[in-house]
Scaffold this motif. Sequence first.
Motif, PDB file in Angstrom:
ATOM      1  N   GLU A 159       8.366  10.225   0.283  1.00 40.75           N
ATOM      2  CA  GLU A 159       7.393   9.890  -0.749  1.00 40.75           C
ATOM      3  C   GLU A 159       5.984   9.751  -0.166  1.00 40.75           C
ATOM      4  OE1 GLU A 159       7.548   9.824  -4.132  1.00 40.75           O
ATOM      5  OE2 GLU A 159       9.345  10.897  -3.539  1.00 40.75           O
ATOM      6  N   THR A 160       5.908   9.157   1.009  1.00 43.62           N
ATOM      7  CA  THR A 160       4.596   8.960   1.613  1.00 43.62           C
ATOM      8  C   THR A 160       3.966  10.288   2.008  1.00 43.62           C
ATOM      9  OG1 THR A 160       5.276   6.800   2.396  1.00 43.62           O
ATOM     10  CG2 THR A 160       3.325   7.748   3.416  1.00 43.62           C
ATOM     11  N   ILE A 161       4.772  11.174   2.588  1.00 45.41           N
ATOM     12  CA  ILE A 161       4.237  12.481   2.973  1.00 45.41           C
ATOM     13  C   ILE A 161       3.804  13.257   1.730  1.00 45.41           C
ATOM     14  CG2 ILE A 161       4.845  14.728   3.966  1.00 45.41           C
ATOM     15  CD1 ILE A 161       6.484  13.275   6.038  1.00 45.41           C
ATOM     16  N   LEU A 162       4.597  13.141   0.669  1.00 44.54           N
ATOM     17  CA  LEU A 162       4.224  13.842  -0.557  1.00 44.54           C
ATOM     18  C   LEU A 162       2.949  13.259  -1.154  1.00 44.54           C
ATOM     19  CD1 LEU A 162       7.687  14.486  -2.211  1.00 44.54           C
ATOM     20  CD2 LEU A 162       6.336  15.928  -0.710  1.00 44.54           C
ATOM     21  N   GLY A 163       2.832  11.943  -1.117  1.00 45.73           N
ATOM     22  CA  GLY A 163       1.611  11.316  -1.608  1.00 45.73           C
ATOM     23  C   GLY A 163       0.397  11.793  -0.826  1.00 45.73           C
ATOM     24  N   MET A 164       0.609  11.947   0.473  1.00 40.44           N
ATOM     25  CA  MET A 164      -0.411  12.435   1.387  1.00 40.44           C
ATOM     26  C   MET A 164      -0.833  13.867   1.032  1.00 40.44           C
ATOM     27  SD  MET A 164       0.463  12.137   5.426  1.00 40.44           S
ATOM     28  CE  MET A 164       1.116  13.759   5.839  1.00 40.44           C
ATOM     29  N   LEU A 165       0.135  14.734   0.796  1.00 35.33           N
ATOM     30  CA  LEU A 165      -0.177  16.117   0.428  1.00 35.33           C
ATOM     31  C   LEU A 165      -0.845  16.179  -0.937  1.00 35.33           C
ATOM     32  CD1 LEU A 165       2.823  18.362   1.517  1.00 35.33           C
ATOM     33  CD2 LEU A 165       0.456  18.496   2.276  1.00 35.33           C
ATOM     34  N   ARG A 166      -0.340  15.368  -1.854  1.00 33.57           N
ATOM     35  CA  ARG A 166      -0.960  15.321  -3.184  1.00 33.57           C
ATOM     36  C   ARG A 166      -2.424  14.954  -3.054  1.00 33.57           C
ATOM     37  NH1 ARG A 166       3.717  13.059  -5.383  1.00 33.57           N
ATOM     38  NH2 ARG A 166       3.056  10.900  -5.236  1.00 33.57           N
ATOM     39  N   SER A 167      -2.680  13.927  -2.268  1.00 33.70           N
ATOM     40  CA  SER A 167      -4.068  13.494  -2.084  1.00 33.70           C
ATOM     41  C   SER A 167      -4.904  14.578  -1.418  1.00 33.70           C
ATOM     42  CB  SER A 167      -4.117  12.226  -1.239  1.00 33.70           C
ATOM     43  OG  SER A 167      -3.439  11.183  -1.886  1.00 33.70           O
ATOM     44  N   ALA A 168      -4.312  15.223  -0.417  1.00 36.08           N
ATOM     45  CA  ALA A 168      -5.055  16.241   0.322  1.00 36.08           C
ATOM     46  C   ALA A 168      -5.419  17.419  -0.574  1.00 36.08           C
ATOM     47  CB  ALA A 168      -4.257  16.728   1.526  1.00 36.08           C
ATOM     48  N   THR A 169      -4.635  17.658  -1.598  1.00 35.26           N
ATOM     49  CA  THR A 169      -4.926  18.793  -2.471  1.00 35.26           C
ATOM     50  C   THR A 169      -5.916  18.426  -3.566  1.00 35.26           C
ATOM     51  OG1 THR A 169      -3.063  18.373  -3.951  1.00 35.26           O
ATOM     52  CG2 THR A 169      -2.658  19.824  -2.081  1.00 35.26           C
ATOM     53  N   THR A 170      -6.275  17.152  -3.668  1.00 29.62           N
ATOM     54  CA  THR A 170      -7.175  16.776  -4.747  1.00 29.62           C
ATOM     55  C   THR A 170      -8.489  16.194  -4.252  1.00 29.62           C
ATOM     56  OG1 THR A 170      -5.925  14.712  -4.913  1.00 29.62           O
ATOM     57  CG2 THR A 170      -5.464  16.407  -6.541  1.00 29.62           C
ATOM     58  N   HIS A 171      -8.504  15.660  -3.037  1.00 29.35           N
ATOM     59  CA  HIS A 171      -9.704  14.961  -2.573  1.00 29.35           C
ATOM     60  C   HIS A 171     -10.057  15.365  -1.161  1.00 29.35           C
ATOM     61  CE1 HIS A 171      -9.976  12.288  -5.952  1.00 29.35           C
ATOM     62  NE2 HIS A 171      -8.659  12.325  -5.959  1.00 29.35           N
ATOM     63  N   GLU A 172     -11.295  15.725  -0.974  1.00 23.15           N
ATOM     64  CA  GLU A 172     -11.727  16.080   0.369  1.00 23.15           C
ATOM     65  C   GLU A 172     -11.653  14.876   1.301  1.00 23.15           C
ATOM     66  OE1 GLU A 172     -11.960  18.440   2.234  1.00 23.15           O
ATOM     67  OE2 GLU A 172     -12.958  17.422   3.902  1.00 23.15           O
ATOM     68  N   ASP A 173     -11.951  13.692   0.786  1.00 32.02           N
ATOM     69  CA  ASP A 173     -11.845  12.493   1.628  1.00 32.02           C
ATOM     70  C   ASP A 173     -10.423  12.300   2.122  1.00 32.02           C
ATOM     71  OD1 ASP A 173     -14.465  11.935   1.345  1.00 32.02           O
ATOM     72  OD2 ASP A 173     -14.216  10.163   0.086  1.00 32.02           O
ATOM     73  N   ALA A 204       0.835  -1.204   0.000  1.00 35.72           N
ATOM     74  CA  ALA A 204       0.000   0.000   0.000  1.00 35.72           C
ATOM     75  C   ALA A 204       0.868   1.253   0.000  1.00 35.72           C
ATOM     76  CB  ALA A 204      -0.926  -0.006   1.218  1.00 35.72           C
ATOM     77  N   ARG A 205       1.912   1.232   0.835  1.00 36.28           N
ATOM     78  CA  ARG A 205       2.801   2.403   0.882  1.00 36.28           C
ATOM     79  C   ARG A 205       3.427   2.653  -0.482  1.00 36.28           C
ATOM     80  NH1 ARG A 205       3.924   0.570   6.050  1.00 36.28           N
ATOM     81  NH2 ARG A 205       5.765  -0.608   5.447  1.00 36.28           N
ATOM     82  N   GLU A 206       3.859   1.582  -1.119  1.00 34.14           N
ATOM     83  CA  GLU A 206       4.480   1.745  -2.442  1.00 34.14           C
ATOM     84  C   GLU A 206       3.481   2.311  -3.451  1.00 34.14           C
ATOM     85  OE1 GLU A 206       7.635  -1.996  -1.949  1.00 34.14           O
ATOM     86  OE2 GLU A 206       5.881  -2.175  -3.241  1.00 34.14           O
ATOM     87  N   GLN A 207       2.272   1.741  -3.444  1.00 37.01           N
ATOM     88  CA  GLN A 207       1.291   2.185  -4.437  1.00 37.01           C
ATOM     89  C   GLN A 207       0.799   3.606  -4.172  1.00 37.01           C
ATOM     90  OE1 GLN A 207      -1.629   0.185  -6.447  1.00 37.01           O
ATOM     91  NE2 GLN A 207       0.017  -0.921  -7.438  1.00 37.01           N
ATOM     92  N   PHE A 208       0.533   3.925  -2.912  1.00 38.45           N
ATOM     93  CA  PHE A 208       0.091   5.286  -2.617  1.00 38.45           C
ATOM     94  C   PHE A 208       1.179   6.287  -2.948  1.00 38.45           C
ATOM     95  CE2 PHE A 208      -4.009   4.517  -1.352  1.00 38.45           C
ATOM     96  CZ  PHE A 208      -4.147   3.668  -0.269  1.00 38.45           C
ATOM     97  N   ALA A 209       2.419   5.940  -2.667  1.00 34.74           N
ATOM     98  CA  ALA A 209       3.516   6.857  -2.954  1.00 34.74           C
ATOM     99  C   ALA A 209       3.693   7.015  -4.459  1.00 34.74           C
ATOM    100  CB  ALA A 209       4.812   6.356  -2.307  1.00 34.74           C
ATOM    101  N   GLU A 210       3.564   5.918  -5.177  1.00 36.34           N
ATOM    102  CA  GLU A 210       3.796   5.964  -6.621  1.00 36.34           C
ATOM    103  C   GLU A 210       2.635   6.583  -7.378  1.00 36.34           C
ATOM    104  OE1 GLU A 210       6.326   1.804  -6.775  1.00 36.34           O
ATOM    105  OE2 GLU A 210       4.652   2.080  -8.159  1.00 36.34           O
ATOM    106  N   ARG A 211       1.412   6.265  -6.961  1.00 30.45           N
ATOM    107  CA  ARG A 211       0.257   6.588  -7.778  1.00 30.45           C
ATOM    108  C   ARG A 211      -0.686   7.585  -7.136  1.00 30.45           C
ATOM    109  NH1 ARG A 211      -1.849   1.025 -10.286  1.00 30.45           N
ATOM    110  NH2 ARG A 211      -2.534   2.568 -11.811  1.00 30.45           N
ATOM    111  N   GLY A 212      -0.407   7.941  -5.881  1.00 32.21           N
ATOM    112  CA  GLY A 212      -1.339   8.833  -5.189  1.00 32.21           C
ATOM    113  C   GLY A 212      -2.557   8.064  -4.727  1.00 32.21           C
ATOM    114  N   TYR A 213      -3.423   8.765  -4.037  1.00 31.77           N
ATOM    115  CA  TYR A 213      -4.594   8.105  -3.467  1.00 31.77           C
ATOM    116  C   TYR A 213      -5.571   7.655  -4.543  1.00 31.77           C
ATOM    117  CZ  TYR A 213      -8.756   7.300  -0.695  1.00 31.77           C
ATOM    118  OH  TYR A 213      -9.856   6.725  -0.135  1.00 31.77           O
TER     119      TYR A 213
END
Lengths: 210, 210
Positions: free
Chosen positions: A111-125, A26-35
């Motif tokens: 990468e995980t923190i960046l994936g997290m921020l990326r997700s936070a900027t695109t999805h309210e969930d 999951a960490r790899e996929q979220f980091a690579e592909r975003g949420y």
Amino acid sequence: MTTEAGQRRGRPAGSPPNREAILAAAREQFAERGYDNATIRGIAARAGVDPALVHHYYGTKADLFAAALRMPINPREVLAGVLPGDVATLGERLVRRFLDIWSVESGAIGETILGMLRSATTHEDAARMVREFVSREALGRIAEVLDMPQPHLRAALAGSQLIGLALARFVVRVEPIATADVETLVACYAPTLQRYLAGPLPGDQPSKGS
Amino acid sequence: MTTEAGQRRGRPAGSPPNREAILAAAREQFAERGYDNATIRGIAARAGVDPALVHHYYGTKADLFAAALRMPINPREVLAGVLPGDVATLGERLVRRFLDIWSVESGAIGETILGMLRSATTHEDAARMVREFVSREALGRIAEVLDMPQPHLRAALAGSQLIGLALARFVVRVEPIATADVETLVACYAPTLQRYLAGPLPGDQPSKGS
């Protein structure tokens, strides 16, 4: 380091290997592909398990995302090593530890923190998950140790400086912050954190005028 | 306000309407789709011009991205209204103006800044553009007015707190920062900015020991 048992070393008793494999995938996929683009199906395939097992262990993709976020940073554990001690030097300890974490494990954690921020900027969930995660596991723990008024405001102010530092140094890489040595950054930022955590703030006392 | 000539009002002489339409279309597409998925073809279609004209005016997609970023925030113009004056209150003026910008035009500017951060976290090209843009148009202008050692470090420190504040308040929306009133935030953050911009910092004087 490269023994046959290496893959399983350090796994705590009672933590099935499938759960660990799923979280790693999951960490790899979220980091690579975003949420958005990570899927339970893809994570299951990467972990070599059935998608139903992922759902069984972690529920929805949102649940899995939160679980995966918790692992690489493990703020409870990190903060447990930083929070005890003299509050007068807590700002410095936090800045130093924060820089250490990003520097030493900048791959996985960054990468995980960046994936997290990326997700936070695109999805309210995702934003809500990040918000709940940060509030509960990081800021909440800092607030707990502050024997001051407005502990949650204080922790949030400190967090806002730490995330800004991380963005400047590791993401946008603005000079001279990007290449400054750690001691310089600690000397610049620790007094800021210290004031947020333990200095006087507006609202500490009810205002007479309003 | 709604005269027939309204569309052209305020357009500087020498700035062809196509250029304005292209920039407007680029901002919309970059904000909606991020750097990756926006295309010159799509932007041209939205602007009602030939893709070749977009290339002619703005070069590559990367050039267009930078040009589009410069428009909605217009940091040169914003900072021109904030930087002149007493340096002793510059921290407060910057925090206040920064919060004003995000609040008043949170739609266009917020989305563009988020698109910028999204891009910076996924593409080194975009990260470099954001870095160059921020360094040149925002931090560089602040550094220019500081009559202190290490002006670029000072401006970068201030920027790191402002972006952290923006993330906490507008993106992740961590409480109580998300809903705090502006005066509370100004009172919390202005002293931080002020110290970064005009207080003593490590490295102001060459150390005797190293």
